[in-house]
Design a protein around this motif. Structure first.
Motif, PDB file in Angstrom:
ATOM      1  N   SER A 176       0.830  -1.201   0.000  1.00  0.00           N
ATOM      2  CA  SER A 176       0.000   0.000   0.000  1.00  0.00           C
ATOM      3  C   SER A 176       0.869   1.257   0.000  1.00  0.00           C
ATOM      4  N   GLU A 177       2.019   1.216   0.679  1.00  0.00           N
ATOM      5  CA  GLU A 177       2.943   2.353   0.651  1.00  0.00           C
ATOM      6  C   GLU A 177       3.428   2.596  -0.775  1.00  0.00           C
ATOM      7  N   PHE A 178       3.752   1.522  -1.475  1.00  0.00           N
ATOM      8  CA  PHE A 178       4.253   1.658  -2.842  1.00  0.00           C
ATOM      9  C   PHE A 178       3.172   2.182  -3.773  1.00  0.00           C
ATOM     10  N   ILE A 179       2.002   1.580  -3.707  1.00  0.00           N
ATOM     11  CA  ILE A 179       0.905   1.988  -4.597  1.00  0.00           C
ATOM     12  C   ILE A 179       0.506   3.438  -4.325  1.00  0.00           C
ATOM     13  N   ALA A 180       0.464   3.825  -3.048  1.00  0.00           N
ATOM     14  CA  ALA A 180       0.084   5.198  -2.706  1.00  0.00           C
ATOM     15  C   ALA A 180       1.074   6.209  -3.273  1.00  0.00           C
ATOM     16  N   GLY A 181       2.352   5.929  -3.193  1.00  0.00           N
ATOM     17  CA  GLY A 181       3.352   6.852  -3.728  1.00  0.00           C
ATOM     18  C   GLY A 181       3.217   7.044  -5.226  1.00  0.00           C
ATOM     19  N   VAL A 182       3.005   5.948  -5.955  1.00  0.00           N
ATOM     20  CA  VAL A 182       2.872   6.034  -7.409  1.00  0.00           C
ATOM     21  C   VAL A 182       1.575   6.746  -7.782  1.00  0.00           C
ATOM     22  N   VAL A 183       0.481   6.438  -7.092  1.00  0.00           N
ATOM     23  CA  VAL A 183      -0.808   7.059  -7.404  1.00  0.00           C
ATOM     24  C   VAL A 183      -0.775   8.555  -7.113  1.00  0.00           C
ATOM     25  N   VAL A 184      -0.205   8.954  -5.983  1.00  0.00           N
ATOM     26  CA  VAL A 184      -0.129  10.378  -5.641  1.00  0.00           C
ATOM     27  C   VAL A 184       0.745  11.113  -6.646  1.00  0.00           C
ATOM     28  N   GLY A 185       1.870  10.521  -7.031  1.00  0.00           N
ATOM     29  CA  GLY A 185       2.721  11.152  -8.043  1.00  0.00           C
ATOM     30  C   GLY A 185       2.000  11.308  -9.365  1.00  0.00           C
ATOM     31  N   GLY A 186       1.275  10.276  -9.778  1.00  0.00           N
ATOM     32  CA  GLY A 186       0.521  10.366 -11.027  1.00  0.00           C
ATOM     33  C   GLY A 186      -0.588  11.395 -10.958  1.00  0.00           C
ATOM     34  N   ALA A 187      -1.279  11.464  -9.830  1.00  0.00           N
ATOM     35  CA  ALA A 187      -2.367  12.433  -9.677  1.00  0.00           C
ATOM     36  C   ALA A 187      -1.833  13.863  -9.686  1.00  0.00           C
ATOM     37  N   LEU A 188      -0.717  14.099  -9.006  1.00  0.00           N
ATOM     38  CA  LEU A 188      -0.124  15.433  -9.025  1.00  0.00           C
ATOM     39  C   LEU A 188       0.327  15.813 -10.432  1.00  0.00           C
ATOM     40  N   GLY A 189       0.934  14.876 -11.130  1.00  0.00           N
ATOM     41  CA  GLY A 189       1.368  15.146 -12.502  1.00  0.00           C
ATOM     42  C   GLY A 189       0.199  15.441 -13.420  1.00  0.00           C
ATOM     43  N   PHE A 190      -0.862  14.686 -13.287  1.00  0.00           N
ATOM     44  CA  PHE A 190      -2.055  14.925 -14.103  1.00  0.00           C
ATOM     45  C   PHE A 190      -2.668  16.281 -13.774  1.00  0.00           C
ATOM     46  N   GLY A 191      -2.675  16.625 -12.496  1.00  0.00           N
ATOM     47  CA  GLY A 191      -3.199  17.930 -12.080  1.00  0.00           C
ATOM     48  C   GLY A 191      -2.382  19.087 -12.647  1.00  0.00           C
ATOM     49  N   PHE A 192      -1.064  18.974 -12.558  1.00  0.00           N
ATOM     50  CA  PHE A 192      -0.218  20.024 -13.124  1.00  0.00           C
ATOM     51  C   PHE A 192      -0.391  20.132 -14.635  1.00  0.00           C
ATOM     52  N   ASP A 193      -0.525  18.983 -15.302  1.00  0.00           N
ATOM     53  CA  ASP A 193      -0.750  19.012 -16.750  1.00  0.00           C
ATOM     54  C   ASP A 193      -2.068  19.689 -17.084  1.00  0.00           C
ATOM     55  N   SER A 194      -3.085  19.448 -16.307  1.00  0.00           N
ATOM     56  CA  SER A 194      -4.392  20.057 -16.557  1.00  0.00           C
ATOM     57  C   SER A 194      -4.351  21.564 -16.341  1.00  0.00           C
ATOM     58  N   LEU A 195      -3.652  21.995 -15.289  1.00  0.00           N
ATOM     59  CA  LEU A 195      -3.579  23.420 -14.987  1.00  0.00           C
ATOM     60  C   LEU A 195      -2.672  24.187 -15.949  1.00  0.00           C
ATOM     61  N   LEU A 196      -1.533  23.608 -16.269  1.00  0.00           N
ATOM     62  CA  LEU A 196      -0.529  24.319 -17.053  1.00  0.00           C
ATOM     63  C   LEU A 196      -0.547  23.972 -18.532  1.00  0.00           C
ATOM     64  N   GLY A 197      -1.236  22.904 -18.906  1.00  0.00           N
ATOM     65  CA  GLY A 197      -1.292  22.501 -20.312  1.00  0.00           C
ATOM     66  C   GLY A 197       0.023  21.974 -20.841  1.00  0.00           C
ATOM     67  N   THR A 198       0.788  21.295 -20.005  1.00  0.00           N
ATOM     68  CA  THR A 198       2.106  20.782 -20.412  1.00  0.00           C
ATOM     69  C   THR A 198       2.075  19.281 -20.644  1.00  0.00           C
ATOM     70  N   SER A 199       0.939  18.775 -21.054  1.00  0.00           N
ATOM     71  CA  SER A 199       0.766  17.334 -21.209  1.00  0.00           C
ATOM     72  C   SER A 199       1.795  16.769 -22.169  1.00  0.00           C
ATOM     73  N   PRO A 200       2.406  15.675 -21.914  1.00  0.00           N
ATOM     74  CA  PRO A 200       2.388  14.710 -20.814  1.00  0.00           C
ATOM     75  C   PRO A 200       3.547  14.872 -19.855  1.00  0.00           C
ATOM     76  N   TRP A 201       4.277  16.000 -19.932  1.00  0.00           N
ATOM     77  CA  TRP A 201       5.522  16.120 -19.178  1.00  0.00           C
ATOM     78  C   TRP A 201       5.309  16.156 -17.671  1.00  0.00           C
ATOM     79  N   GLY A 202       4.294  16.808 -17.207  1.00  0.00           N
ATOM     80  CA  GLY A 202       4.031  16.835 -15.767  1.00  0.00           C
ATOM     81  C   GLY A 202       3.720  15.448 -15.236  1.00  0.00           C
ATOM     82  N   LEU A 203       2.924  14.706 -15.997  1.00  0.00           N
ATOM     83  CA  LEU A 203       2.581  13.340 -15.585  1.00  0.00           C
ATOM     84  C   LEU A 203       3.830  12.463 -15.533  1.00  0.00           C
ATOM     85  N   VAL A 204       4.672  12.563 -16.557  1.00  0.00           N
ATOM     86  CA  VAL A 204       5.885  11.737 -16.605  1.00  0.00           C
ATOM     87  C   VAL A 204       6.813  12.075 -15.448  1.00  0.00           C
ATOM     88  N   VAL A 205       7.063  13.357 -15.234  1.00  0.00           N
ATOM     89  CA  VAL A 205       7.998  13.773 -14.178  1.00  0.00           C
ATOM     90  C   VAL A 205       7.470  13.395 -12.803  1.00  0.00           C
TER      91      VAL A 205
END
Length: 122
Positions: A55-84
């Motif tokens: 659960s620690e591993f899955i939570a870290g990956v999911v939170v990172g992906g969600a933050l990246g998707f959020g930054f991509d949505s706000l800044l329009g830098t798709s897919p770089w925010g998600l990847v980073v």
């Protein structure tokens, strides 16, 4: 015929000697003594530890992906925010799992009464 009986008797004696050498003083088999999990009782602790680490591993990956998707949505830098942020989440997840498993030491500097407790450095 007596040679066959004698050979069987000798073989049986050798087999019995080998059995006594392989058995321990309390009759425990050598293979059982070599088992590293000998005497370990399996409890729910092993399963709970595995669930915690996964659960620690899955939570870290999911939170990172969600933050990246959020930054991509706000800044329009798709897919770089998600990847980073997915890579950062993966790295954080691995670090958290290693800390929880005890492979990486916790930070020794602790705040105590508003001051740093550096007695471990002395």
């Amino acid at each position: 015929m007596s040679d066959e009986n004698h050979d069987d008797k000798v073989l049986n004696e050798r087999l019995e000697k080998l059995r006594t050498r392989l058995d321990g003083p309390d009759g425990e088999r050598l293979a059982d003594r070599a088992d590293p999990n000998r005497g370990v009782k399996r409890t729910g602790g092993d399963i709970s530890k595995a669930l915690k680490l996964s659960s620690e591993f899955i939570a870290g990956v999911v939170v990172g992906g969600a933050l990246g998707f959020g930054f991509d949505s706000l800044l329009g830098t798709s897919p770089w925010g998600l990847v980073v942020f997915l890579l950062l989440g993966f790295a954080a997840a691995v670090l958290n799992v290693m800390r929880a498993a005890g492979f990486v030491a916790q930070n020794d500097l602790r705040l105590k009464n508003g001051k740093q407790d550096d007695t471990s450095a002395r």
